[in-house]
Scaffold this motif. Structure first.
Motif, PDB file in Angstrom:
ATOM      1  N   TYR A 162       6.141   8.492  -1.465  1.00 44.81           N
ATOM      2  CA  TYR A 162       5.485   8.230  -2.751  1.00 44.81           C
ATOM      3  C   TYR A 162       6.199   8.813  -3.961  1.00 44.81           C
ATOM      4  O   TYR A 162       6.308   8.169  -4.985  1.00 44.81           O
ATOM      5  N   LEU A 185       9.436   6.643  -4.830  1.00 44.37           N
ATOM      6  CA  LEU A 185       9.375   5.187  -5.011  1.00 44.37           C
ATOM      7  C   LEU A 185       9.734   4.790  -6.437  1.00 44.37           C
ATOM      8  O   LEU A 185       9.465   5.526  -7.390  1.00 44.37           O
ATOM      9  N   ARG A 186      10.287   3.597  -6.554  1.00 43.31           N
ATOM     10  CA  ARG A 186      10.657   3.054  -7.874  1.00 43.31           C
ATOM     11  C   ARG A 186      10.000   1.684  -8.041  1.00 43.31           C
ATOM     12  O   ARG A 186       9.999   0.863  -7.123  1.00 43.31           O
ATOM     13  N   PRO A 238       6.199  10.087   4.180  1.00 39.09           N
ATOM     14  CA  PRO A 238       5.837   9.207   3.066  1.00 39.09           C
ATOM     15  C   PRO A 238       6.811   9.335   1.901  1.00 39.09           C
ATOM     16  O   PRO A 238       7.402  10.392   1.683  1.00 39.09           O
ATOM     17  N   GLU A 242       0.822  -1.208   0.000  1.00 37.90           N
ATOM     18  CA  GLU A 242       0.000   0.000   0.000  1.00 37.90           C
ATOM     19  C   GLU A 242       0.861   1.266   0.000  1.00 37.90           C
ATOM     20  O   GLU A 242       0.525   2.250  -0.657  1.00 37.90           O
ATOM     21  N   GLY A 243       1.958   1.225   0.727  1.00 38.57           N
ATOM     22  CA  GLY A 243       2.776   2.424   0.764  1.00 38.57           C
ATOM     23  C   GLY A 243       3.992   2.270   1.658  1.00 38.57           C
ATOM     24  O   GLY A 243       4.123   1.285   2.395  1.00 38.57           O
ATOM     25  N   PHE A 244       4.878   3.242   1.538  1.00 38.95           N
ATOM     26  CA  PHE A 244       6.116   3.259   2.331  1.00 38.95           C
ATOM     27  C   PHE A 244       6.225   4.594   3.057  1.00 38.95           C
ATOM     28  O   PHE A 244       5.779   5.624   2.551  1.00 38.95           O
ATOM     29  N   TYR A 245       6.831   4.539   4.213  1.00 44.34           N
ATOM     30  CA  TYR A 245       7.179   5.798   4.874  1.00 44.34           C
ATOM     31  C   TYR A 245       8.399   5.585   5.750  1.00 44.34           C
ATOM     32  O   TYR A 245       8.733   4.454   6.118  1.00 44.34           O
TER      33      TYR A 245
END
Lengths: 309, 187
Positions: free
Chosen positions: B128, B131-132, B126, B75-78
């Motif tokens: 976003y 990101l790669r 975050p 879902e996502g990174f932070y």
């Protein structure tokens, strides 16, 4: 035996929704804040609409002190319109940037959910719903009158007598499910004499559906009712103002929802087959319902018309 | 009586049709992280951490208990930062890579920079924009493989490289890279 089976069936169906709560914790916890309320909003609309349906099937109340009696089973079906199956949601949690998405399924919506593609191949999942088209409900009802054109209606049902039959002893979320409703009506037409060709009654109804602290639903309705009898048919209708709310609480998940229904119009007909009453009605509201009832009614018709029957 | 019974059966049938069994997918989420401890005066950063199969399986195992996992996504990174009192660095820029089974380094994020003097302890930053696809997709693939009980991976190596400024001063901080995973589960 048949009656017992019917009661069991009806209550089994009523408990389906609450029984699912335990399995749905993950689903519900996916949402918080505004998204969660919108996801669950149709539940409040449906429960409130169903609980406020089917309370009456005529508007005639005996004047003076005369016995008048009805006992029966009332069923309700809340049909789910397309707009109650979707809502506009905004991504939450660790998904960035926050993205607003149309047509996300509500709890009654599409089964597959919705996926939002984010940067770097990240993906956000909006959960799917139960993909239902209508929600049924049923309850026994007893009405007793008439005291100077006034009658009292009671709805009561409880899962408790069936807990052992369904092996629900350990299922706390369901095994105390209980419905209680009451209503009081007073004849208006008794004061109007022959001024109007229909019977008029004013009624107030209040219902609660509870399951410990897991589920608390209230619904209230005040309505002006009219009916007109032709042969074995009684045509009836009403205009009502209603309100209802639903609180669902399960561990860390809480929803406190107020239904969107505020005004309802009822149109129905009842077949008077002797003491047997079969009625059906449509209730137009923000959440519309269809209701059908079957019961035994004594002294529910005007005396002179009863004699012609 | 016959009419009454027929009416009841019709009503019951209508109600039954609304209650046919429905598949209600669950969408559980969980968060894992890798931690990089930086304590140096060289200005250049190179730190690695490993994500063990056990750590991921612990989280996936809870999901498996709920049903059959159909797909897992990220879902996502932070990032979280903890800066020690003796840190003198004022600026940090980092990339993160994930090493695949062939030894290739796949970028998870690149060129993330932060003014340490403006950092808020405990805040999630975050990733976003940084990101790669390569690294994120590889991580997703690893987790999906583990979810299917395939013993392809023993551990996953994640490392960060980068620089701190000004040069020659002590940089002392922990950088936690959190990634939130969501799954579609058939109960």
């Amino acid at each position: 035996m048949v009656n017992k089976r019917i009661v069991l069936l009806v209550w089994a169906l009523m408990t389906v929704f609450v029984a699912g709560a335990q399995d749905y914790e993950d689903l519900l916890s996916r949402y918080s804040g505004e998204n969660g309320n919108k996801f669950m909003q149709p539940v409040a609309d449906v429960l409130g609409a169903n609980l406020n349906s089917g309370w009456f099937h005529n508007a005639y109340l005996q004047p003076g002190i005369k016995p008048q009696f009805y006992v029966g089973l009332t069923t309700m079906f809340a049909f789910l319109p397309d707009n109650s199956k979707v809502f506009t949601a905004t991504t939450e949690g660790s998904f960035f940037p926050a993205t607003t998405v149309e047509d996300v399924p509500t709890i009654f919506g599409d089964n597959d959910g919705k996926i939002v593609e984010g940067p770097g191949s990240t993906r956000y999942y909006f959960p799917g719903g139960m993909e239902l088209n209508y929600i049924p409900f049923a309850t026994p009802q007893l009405s007793i009158g008439s005291l100077f054109g006034t009658d009292l209606s009671i709805r009561y049902a409880s899962v408790k007598p069936f807990v052992s039959s369904f092996e629900l002893e350990d299922v706390n979320v369901v095994n105390a499910l209980q419905l209680f409703g009451w209503g009081i009506r007073h004849s208006v037409s008794q004061y109007l004499g022959d001024l109007i060709p229909v019977d008029l009654t004013l009624g107030y109804y209040r219902t609660t559906l509870t399951s410990r602290d897991y589920l608390n639903v209230y619904a209230s309705l005040i309505s002006i009712q009219a009916s007109y009898r032709q042969s074995i048919f009684t045509f009836y209708g009403g205009i009502g103002i209603e309100s209802s709310g639903t609180r669902i609480e399960y561990e860390s998940v809480t929803f406190d929802l107020k239904a969107n229904n505020s005004v309802r119009a009822t149109l129905g007909a009842c077949i008077n087959a002797g003491p047997v009453k079969i009625n059906a009605e449509y209730n137009a509201s923000a959440q519309s319902t269809f209701s059908a009832g079957l019961g035994i009614g004594i002294n529910e018709l005007e005396k002179q018309e009863k004699e012609t029957w | 009586m016959k009419k009454i019974l027929i009416s009841l059966i019709v009503v019951a049938t209508l109600m039954m049709t609304a209650c046919e069994e429905k598949i209600l997918y669950l969408f559980p989420t969980f968060t894992n992280y890798v931690q990089f401890g930086i304590d140096q005066t060289t200005s250049d950063i190179y730190e690695l951490d490993t994500l063990t199969r056990e750590a991921i399986n612990d989280s996936i195992g809870e999901i498996k208990a709920n049903g059959l996992i159909e797909v897992i996504d990220i879902e996502g990174f932070y990032l979280n930062f903890h800066v020690y009192d003796d840190n003198e660095a004022q600026f940090v820029e980092v990339d993160a890579y994930l090493q695949d089974t062939l030894g290739n380094n796949l970028a998870v994020f690149e060129n993330y920079s932060l003014d340490i003097t403006a950092l808020v302890e405990g805040q999630n930053y975050p990733l976003y924009d940084y990101l790669r696809d390569d690294g994120v997709l590889e991580l997703r693939s690893v987790i999906n493989t583990l979810a299917n009980d395939m013993d392809v991976y023993d551990r996953v190596v994640v490392f960060i490289t980068g620089t701190t400024e000004p040069a020659g001063v002590r940089a002392h901080m922990d950088i936690d890279m959190h990634f939130r995973i969501n799954a579609k589960v058939k109960p």
